[in-house]
Design an enzyme around this catalytic site. Sequence first.
Site, PDB file in Angstrom:
ATOM      1  N   SER A 168       1.039  -1.160   0.081  1.00 27.74           N
ATOM      2  CA  SER A 168       0.040   0.144  -0.034  1.00 27.74           C
ATOM      3  C   SER A 168       0.821   1.163  -0.161  1.00 27.74           C
ATOM      4  CB  SER A 168      -0.770   0.199   1.129  1.00 27.74           C
ATOM      5  OG  SER A 168      -1.516   1.389   1.529  1.00 27.74           O
ATOM      6  N   TYR A 181      -1.678  -1.408  10.163  1.00 30.10           N
ATOM      7  CA  TYR A 181      -1.675  -1.721   8.928  1.00 30.10           C
ATOM      8  C   TYR A 181      -0.404  -1.069   8.132  1.00 30.10           C
ATOM      9  CZ  TYR A 181      -3.546  -1.629   4.208  1.00 30.10           C
ATOM     10  OH  TYR A 181      -3.719  -1.578   2.760  1.00 30.10           O
TER      11      TYR A 181
HETATM   12  N1  LIG Z   1      -8.796  -0.984  -1.030  1.00 29.77           N
HETATM   13  C1  LIG Z   1      -7.883  -0.148  -0.976  1.00 29.77           C
HETATM   14  O1  LIG Z   1      -7.937   0.901  -0.708  1.00 29.77           O
HETATM   15  C2  LIG Z   1      -6.529  -0.739  -0.773  1.00 29.77           C
HETATM   16  C3  LIG Z   1      -5.401   0.142  -0.954  1.00 29.77           C
HETATM   17  C4  LIG Z   1      -3.935  -0.279  -0.929  1.00 29.77           C
HETATM   18  C5  LIG Z   1      -3.655  -1.519  -0.582  1.00 29.77           C
HETATM   19  N2  LIG Z   1      -4.710  -2.436  -0.322  1.00 29.77           N
HETATM   20  C6  LIG Z   1      -4.353  -3.800  -0.315  1.00 29.77           C
HETATM   21  O2  LIG Z   1      -4.753  -4.478  -1.433  1.00 29.77           O
HETATM   22  C7  LIG Z   1      -5.286  -5.963  -0.868  1.00 29.77           C
HETATM   23  C8  LIG Z   1      -6.453  -6.277  -1.432  1.00 29.77           C
HETATM   24  O3  LIG Z   1      -7.552  -5.430  -0.859  1.00 29.77           O
HETATM   25  P1  LIG Z   1      -8.793  -5.390  -1.433  1.00 29.77           P
HETATM   26  O4  LIG Z   1      -9.307  -3.939  -1.217  1.00 29.77           O
HETATM   27  O5  LIG Z   1      -9.258  -5.923  -2.761  1.00 29.77           O
HETATM   28  O6  LIG Z   1      -9.563  -6.311  -0.160  1.00 29.77           O
HETATM   29  P2  LIG Z   1     -11.192  -6.761  -0.028  1.00 29.77           P
HETATM   30  O7  LIG Z   1     -12.156  -6.306  -1.246  1.00 29.77           O
HETATM   31  O8  LIG Z   1     -11.527  -6.650   1.402  1.00 29.77           O
HETATM   32  O9  LIG Z   1     -10.821  -8.365  -0.318  1.00 29.77           O
HETATM   33  C9  LIG Z   1     -10.314  -8.973   0.395  1.00 29.77           C
HETATM   34  C10 LIG Z   1      -9.837 -10.313   0.054  1.00 29.77           C
HETATM   35  O10 LIG Z   1      -9.150 -11.218   0.617  1.00 29.77           O
HETATM   36  C11 LIG Z   1      -9.792 -12.480   1.275  1.00 29.77           C
HETATM   37  N3  LIG Z   1      -9.321 -12.687   2.424  1.00 29.77           N
HETATM   38  C12 LIG Z   1      -9.473 -11.970   3.760  1.00 29.77           C
HETATM   39  N4  LIG Z   1      -9.108 -12.521   4.810  1.00 29.77           N
HETATM   40  C13 LIG Z   1      -8.551 -13.634   4.564  1.00 29.77           C
HETATM   41  C14 LIG Z   1      -8.038 -14.808   5.299  1.00 29.77           C
HETATM   42  N5  LIG Z   1      -7.542 -14.682   6.574  1.00 29.77           N
HETATM   43  N6  LIG Z   1      -7.555 -15.934   4.559  1.00 29.77           N
HETATM   44  C15 LIG Z   1      -7.827 -15.932   3.162  1.00 29.77           C
HETATM   45  N7  LIG Z   1      -8.415 -14.753   2.292  1.00 29.77           N
HETATM   46  C16 LIG Z   1      -8.902 -13.862   3.015  1.00 29.77           C
HETATM   47  C17 LIG Z   1     -11.308 -11.937   1.051  1.00 29.77           C
HETATM   48  O11 LIG Z   1     -12.220 -13.342   1.089  1.00 29.77           O
HETATM   49  P3  LIG Z   1     -12.745 -13.982   2.176  1.00 29.77           P
HETATM   50  O12 LIG Z   1     -13.296 -12.855   3.174  1.00 29.77           O
HETATM   51  O13 LIG Z   1     -13.619 -14.864   1.837  1.00 29.77           O
HETATM   52  O14 LIG Z   1     -11.502 -14.781   3.017  1.00 29.77           O
HETATM   53  C18 LIG Z   1     -11.112 -11.249  -0.295  1.00 29.77           C
HETATM   54  O15 LIG Z   1     -11.365 -12.327  -1.289  1.00 29.77           O
HETATM   55  C19 LIG Z   1      -4.937  -6.012   0.581  1.00 29.77           C
HETATM   56  O16 LIG Z   1      -3.438  -6.567   0.757  1.00 29.77           O
HETATM   57  C20 LIG Z   1      -4.933  -4.647   0.831  1.00 29.77           C
HETATM   58  O17 LIG Z   1      -4.148  -4.304   1.989  1.00 29.77           O
HETATM   59  C21 LIG Z   1      -6.075  -2.208  -0.645  1.00 29.77           C
END
Ligand SMILES: NC(=O)c1ccc[n+]([C@@H]2O[C@H](COP(=O)([O-])OP(=O)(O)OC[C@H]3O[C@@H](n4cnc5c(N)ncnc54)[C@H](OP(=O)(O)O)[C@@H]3O)[C@@H](O)[C@H]2O)c1
Length: 292
Positions: A168, A181
């Site tokens: 991030s 985080y």
């Molecule tokens: N969204 C943002 O603004 C943003 C910005 C910078 C970086 N990021 C990073 O991008 C990545 C993805 O973020 P996103 O926004 O796409 O997240 P998201 O929409 O919340 O999706 C999270 C995914 O991870 C899975 N997951 C969560 N906990 C898990 C566990 N314990 N074991 C296995 N799978 C798990 C979830 O499925 P289940 O719940 O079914 O397990 C889901 O498929 C993360 O690393 C986040 O830190 C996000």
Amino acid sequence: MLTWWRRRFWKRDEAALAELHGLQPATLITGATRGIGYEFARMVVRSGGSVVLIARSESDLQRVRDRLLAEAKDATDHTTPSITTIAIDLTGVDAASSIRDQLGTLNLYIDTLINNAGVGLSGHFADQPPAQIDHLVELNISALTRLTQTFLPDMLVRGHGGIINVASLGGLTPGPFQAAYYASKAYVISLTQALSYENRGQGVRFTVIAPGPVETQFHAQMDAERAFYRRFLPAMTARAVARSTMFWYKLGRTVVVPGVFNTILAICLRILPAPLTSPVVAFLLNPRDDEK
Ligand SMILES: NC(=O)c1ccc[n+]([C@@H]2O[C@H](COP(=O)([O-])OP(=O)(O)OC[C@H]3O[C@@H](n4cnc5c(N)ncnc54)[C@H](OP(=O)(O)O)[C@@H]3O)[C@@H](O)[C@H]2O)c1
């Protein structure tokens, strides 16, 4: 230069390469059921690649699998993609080895690993339940580390493959009110850069992405929707982030900051000292619970 070529072509383990005959290369994507992970899966499937999708919810995995298969059916070339799903909680100590064992029974080997699954935590660090901090560290740091350790050695033996780690923009600065985080993402950036150097010239690519806010369920899940950053910082779509990542990954870039605005922010965060950036970041991240 000579060292690069020697490592790239002469140190391959021929026995290990022979074992690959009849096996299909696949991309393993964690957190593939929604957000950025889903878009990665979609891109790989659209380019004709095989995928292994990981998340906890079995029903979500099936739904995503059906959706990707339906999209592929509508596409012009009519080839049925290979989509394997594994429902597992990555915070389990044995999760990575369990995934490797399950893949052993399929005709697949992991050529690209996308460590995408991650969780955020918003608020005062001192008030956060220890179990939630443990969970964040287990998922954002330990699971990513274990998966990398599980699949990297074979990539090095084969002299081919790659690892994309999702960090991030927050990994470039201390993050008051999302302290654990931001710190976890700093680890991801540091680890990827170090591995990229350590294994240079061996045919394995390392890319870490540092997106700013992305329009996914991530912020609502950590109850941060009221923080100022959600109002002031433009959010990218998950699709644009996945596209930008794949573009730069193929070109071999190690650190990718998707989007022009985020790139400017990243430069500022890299050059300005923490005493200057921390008050601004704190202002943006404060979840403002008092106004609820
Ligand atoms: N969204 C943002 O603004 C943003 C910005 C910078 C970086 N990021 C990073 O991008 C990545 C993805 O973020 P996103 O926004 O796409 O997240 P998201 O929409 O919340 O999706 C999270 C995914 O991870 C899975 N997951 C969560 N906990 C898990 C566990 N314990 N074991 C296995 N799978 C798990 C979830 O499925 P289940 O719940 O079914 O397990 C889901 O498929 C993360 O690393 C986040 O830190 C996000």
